[in-house]
Scaffold this active site. Sequence first.
Site, PDB file in Angstrom:
ATOM      1  N   HIS A 123      -2.807 -11.150 -54.477  1.00  0.00           N
ATOM      2  CA  HIS A 123      -2.800 -12.084 -55.807  1.00  0.00           C
ATOM      3  C   HIS A 123      -1.029 -12.507 -55.625  1.00  0.00           C
ATOM      4  O   HIS A 123      -0.121 -11.993 -54.954  1.00  0.00           O
ATOM      5  CB  HIS A 123      -2.781 -11.115 -56.854  1.00  0.00           C
ATOM      6  CG  HIS A 123      -4.298 -10.504 -57.201  1.00  0.00           C
ATOM      7  ND1 HIS A 123      -5.158 -11.081 -56.532  1.00  0.00           N
ATOM      8  CD2 HIS A 123      -4.608  -9.623 -58.000  1.00  0.00           C
ATOM      9  CE1 HIS A 123      -6.163 -10.791 -57.145  1.00  0.00           C
ATOM     10  NE2 HIS A 123      -6.123  -9.536 -57.751  1.00  0.00           N
ATOM     11  N   CYS A 162      -4.807  -4.362 -60.725  1.00  0.00           N
ATOM     12  CA  CYS A 162      -4.081  -5.113 -59.475  1.00  0.00           C
ATOM     13  C   CYS A 162      -3.060  -5.868 -59.683  1.00  0.00           C
ATOM     14  O   CYS A 162      -1.964  -5.718 -59.070  1.00  0.00           O
ATOM     15  CB  CYS A 162      -5.232  -5.570 -58.524  1.00  0.00           C
ATOM     16  SG  CYS A 162      -6.229  -6.792 -59.388  1.00  0.00           S
TER      17      CYS A 162
END
Lengths: 347, 347
Positions: A249, A129
Site C-alpha cells: 500500500h 494494514c
Amino acid sequence: MEKYNVAVVGATGAVGEKIVKLLEERDFPIKQLKLLSSKRSAGTKVKFNGEMITIEEATDDSFQDIDLALFSAGGTVSKRFAPEAVRCGAVVVDNTSAFRMDEKVPLVVPEVNEDDLQLHQGIIANPNCSTIQMVTALKPIKDAFGLKRVIVSTYQAVSGAGNQAVEELRKQAKQFINNEEITAEILPVKGDKHHYPIAFNALPQIDLFQDNGYTLEEMKMINETKKIMHAEELSVAATCVRLPFFTSHAESVYIEVEQDGITTVDIWKVLENAEGIILQDNPSIQNYPTPIAASGKKEVFVGRVRKDLDQQNGIHLWIVSDNLLKGAAWNTVQIAEKLIEKGLLSN
Amino acid sequence: MEKYNVAVVGATGAVGEKIVKLLEERDFPIKQLKLLSSKRSAGTKVKFNGEMITIEEATDDSFQDIDLALFSAGGTVSKRFAPEAVRCGAVVVDNTSAFRMDEKVPLVVPEVNEDDLQLHQGIIANPNCSTIQMVTALKPIKDAFGLKRVIVSTYQAVSGAGNQAVEELRKQAKQFINNEEITAEILPVKGDKHHYPIAFNALPQIDLFQDNGYTLEEMKMINETKKIMHAEELSVAATCVRLPFFTSHAESVYIEVEQDGITTVDIWKVLENAEGIILQDNPSIQNYPTPIAASGKKEVFVGRVRKDLDQQNGIHLWIVSDNLLKGAAWNTVQIAEKLIEKGLLSN
C-alpha cells in the site's frame, strides 16, 4: 531456549501463507506447528522447515496444548475460536478486525506501542494494514515534534482483499490484453451488491460503507490510529482507494506537527534513526518509495518529505510498505517475538 | 453564422486528436481547418467532416489567414510559434504550460473564470489537466460557502504523459501476462534519468522535480489553482501520483470552507446545480465516480462527499474527469466556443 506449540489459523490465506514463511525464516522457537483452516482447505499440505504439515479443520478441540495462536481467517472465525484458544491457555494474536477496538484488547505495532502488550488478557489485536504502516512512520515524528493532525489518502493493493482479489486483477489484465470483456465478481468488496473492474481503474471503496458515508476501512484507519498512538485528541481523516497493483500500500499523508519551525531535514533525521523505517527521499536521483520496490520487504519506506508551502507546521509524506508483511504477517510475528522477549508467553 | 479558419498544432498527439474530433462533434463553425505538426508527423492524413486533411509541418508561414490556433504540441512548439500566430492575427488557445503563469495571459476554465477571456492579448492558456477538474468542482463551493484551503492527492492516468506512455503501460501489462521482464523507458518522465515500471505500480513523480522538493505537476496545481480562482491567499497543497490506468484522473481532495455549519447535503445541492458537474454520490448503492466510468465524458464527476469528523469546516471529495477531454481538448474547444459567443474572435 524455550520452545512453543504454535497454531496458525487461516494458513492457506494470503496472510496465513506469509506468517508460516516468516516463522520459518525467523527461526521462531517452535516445538510443534499446527496449521488450521476452514473445512474447505483442510487436507492441504504445507512445507515447513523441510517437513510436510497437513492443514486441519479448526474446531473447539484444536487449541489444546497450544501456547500461541496466530489468527488470520476473517473476523467470524476469530470471534468463534479466539476465546476458545484463550480458554485453552493460548495467547492469541489476531489479524482481523474482530477485537481491535475492544478496550480490553491491546492493538499493537511494536515500533509504536509495544508496552501495551503487558496489558493483554489473552488476545492481542494486529491493526489494519494501512494503519500499521502509517503509525510506524508517524510515531517517531510525534515523539520528536508532537502531532496535531493527519489527513491520509491511500493507494491500496488488491492483495489486501485476499487471494481472490489478486486473481481477479490478474484475470482482468489478461482479458484486457486479449481484447475480451472485463468481468468483475470480487472487488471492491466480496459479497457487496456491485462489482467494478479494478484493472486500469481506481475504486474509492475499501470494505463496506458505514452510515456516516465513510467506508469501514476509513473508519479503521481513523479509530485504530488514535488507539495505537494513545491520542484520542489527534485529528485523523482518511480516504481509502483500491488500485490495480498486487502488493504494498502507498499513502499520501499530510500532517501538522506541534513544534514550530521544523524543516524537511529535521524530519529526515528523525526517520533515518527510527526503528523499522527506511528513508528513500532524494528527488535529485528520483529516489522515492514505490509499491513494486517495497514488496517482499519488512520495513516501512518513506519519501517525498516536504514542508507545506502555506501552512507553517504542515508536512507531506509518501509512505509505502508491503501490506502482507509489515501490514499483516510480519507485524503479527513481530508481536509474537516481543511476547517471548518480554516473558509474556508461557509454555 | 460566421465561420473561421482554424489551425490545430500537434494534431497527431493524444490531445490534438481529441481536439479535431471535438471540433467535428460540436459542429464548430470552420471555414478551413489546417492541421499542423512537427516534420516527423507531416504528411499523415486525418479525416474531418468526411474530408481527408493532410497534416503539414508547422512553419512561420503556417498562420497566414488563421483566425484561431489551438496549440497542443508541447511547450517548446508553443513558445516558438504561438507569438507568430498572434502576429498573423490569430487568437491562440494554448494547451501547454508555456504561458500559463504569464500575467498577461488569461488562464481559463469556462465554468470558473470565463470573464478573464476579455483580457486576452492574443494568447489564452488552457490549464493543467489535474487543475482543471479540481477548480471546476471547487468553484461553486467557493462561491456558496467560501474556501480557505485545499489539500489534494491525485491518482493520474498515463495518457497525461502522452501516447508513448499509453503504449508503455499496454506493453508492460502484456509483458507481465506473458511472464516476461518488464521494461520501462518513458515513465515517470520522458527524458528524465530513471524510468520505473508503471504497470501494477504507483509512481509519486509527475513531471520533473523542482528545487523545493515538489514536482512541476504539483507546483502547477498549486499556482494555477490560485490564478484561475483569483485567490492568491488560498492555501493549496498537492501530491501528484501516476497510476496504471489509461484515461481520467481521480483526486482525493480535502477542503475547508469559510462558512460554519455546512452539511454534506449543502455541498450536494451546490454541486447538483453546478455547470459541468455530475454528482455521483450514493454509498448505499455503491455509486461513486471511477476513471473507467468517466472516460469519454466531458463532465467532472464528484462523489464521496463527506464532512471531516474532527474539523468543523472540513469536507472531503473524490473528483474524477477525463484528462484528455475536460482536462485538455474539451476545455480548449469550450474556450474557443466562448470566444465566439463573447465576440472575441474575428475572421
